[in-house]
Scaffold this active site. Sequence first.
Site, short mmCIF file in Angstrom:
data_model
loop_
_atom_site.label_atom_id
_atom_site.label_comp_id
_atom_site.label_asym_id
_atom_site.label_seq_id
_atom_site.Cartn_x
_atom_site.Cartn_y
_atom_site.Cartn_z
N LYS A 64 0.81 -1.21 0.00
CA LYS A 64 0.00 0.00 0.00
C LYS A 64 0.85 1.27 0.00
O LYS A 64 0.43 2.30 -0.53
CB LYS A 64 -0.94 0.00 1.20
CG LYS A 64 -2.06 -1.04 1.11
CD LYS A 64 -3.03 -0.91 2.25
CE LYS A 64 -4.18 -1.90 2.11
NZ LYS A 64 -5.20 -1.74 3.16
N ASP A 100 -9.43 3.22 2.66
CA ASP A 100 -9.42 2.51 3.94
C ASP A 100 -9.93 3.37 5.09
O ASP A 100 -10.71 2.92 5.93
CB ASP A 100 -8.00 2.03 4.27
CG ASP A 100 -7.61 0.78 3.51
OD1 ASP A 100 -8.51 0.06 3.04
OD2 ASP A 100 -6.40 0.52 3.37
#
Length: 449
Positions: A64, A100
């Site tokens: 990520k 997220d």
Amino acid sequence: MIFTLIGYPVEHSLSPIIQNVAFSALGIDARYFISPVQSEGLERAVSVLRRDDCGGFNVTAPYKIAVMRNLERLDKSAEIAGAVNAVKNEKGVLRGYNFDGDAAVRSLEESGVIVKGKRIVILGAGGAASAVAVSLARKYGDSIKIILLNRTIENAVRLAKKVRPFTPVTVAGLKKEVVKGFLSSAQILINATGVKGEEEIFGVISDEVKNCKDLGLVFDLVYSERTALMDAAFASGAKVIDGGKMLVEQAALSFRLWTGAEPPREIMWNAFSGGLKRNIVLIGFMGAGKTTVAKELARKTGRKYISTDSLAERRAGASISEIFGCFGERRFREVEVQIVREIKNVKNTVIDCGGGVVLNPDNVSALKETGVVVWLYCSEEEILRRTLRNPQTRPLIEGRTPDEILGLYKGRERLYRDCASVRFDTSALSSDDTVSRIREITEATVWEL
């Protein structure tokens, strides 16, 4: 159009079933894969994903943060979080986003726990922890206090620099001697490490959680199983949520990014729930091919097979024709409700449902929680051709005219549509072809990059 998930490992991911069911539900010609990528192959993989027929991709651990250097542009959400979990391909130019944080905040708020004014301990400082911490800080400001606990203190310090402009933050190592002090006053605990609790430090954390008097919520971003931390939280009386709702929400936001369409969140949630249990539920009118397809699907995928009609016959000690003849349809439906309620907790199973199972709203709700619901249907001409071959084996249509049989089907058609997440017209499909179509949507297919 194709989409994929890159990370390592990714074989466990439920993202393919969530996205593929959503594509199918909205009639979008797209397919979602998984792509396991080793660290040395990340740059090459991202290069491949610039191809014209790839609309974008998701990113999971451990890339990520690392993937950011391979992207031309970053959305503000990714810049702020310092991590990327969704990428859109804009004619070869890759733009990174991070959903997220928004997904985690929504999960927390939907749990019913008041976040404002709370002391929040976050375990971890990676991509997911960064997004969650920054999103909470930006939304709630100095009304909350954040404590970051991480093995590598340098990573926690870097994350604290992003959080501190909005919220008071404390940093400490994820070590036995410091964990107890911080957890004793925690009101919300978030595990963003991705670790399920096998390590020794999580034994210490779990023991402390059991004795935390002020702890109101434990949010473990793990979704695939119940962890030791969750068990400890239950024992303490705290509310517990896992990462399931967060996963589905970030999937929904990715779906909207790529397609421009409003994501079918309920259908995506049902796909996630069914994917966890690995159940596939087949519904449809008589003659649609449910039993043949269900048995073949179970055989080819290694799942168990059960039939609600067969279970009802066993429960009643009589055939369906005998139940209808002696006790009437009402009694059969009562038994059917009991069966559907009892099979909610089965796993790794293909469930072949009787044609009238959707007549009861309680059955519909239960089936949606049980697995991915697939509606098999066919043309009116095909319905008549298939059902009238042996009408004596179908007590509900015995003695009815073709128009009456079609009237029965039309009366249920909307119920089938509302219950199912996926549907297939079997009029011109063989059972093998139907099985293949179902597997394309409900199984994760690897795309090697």
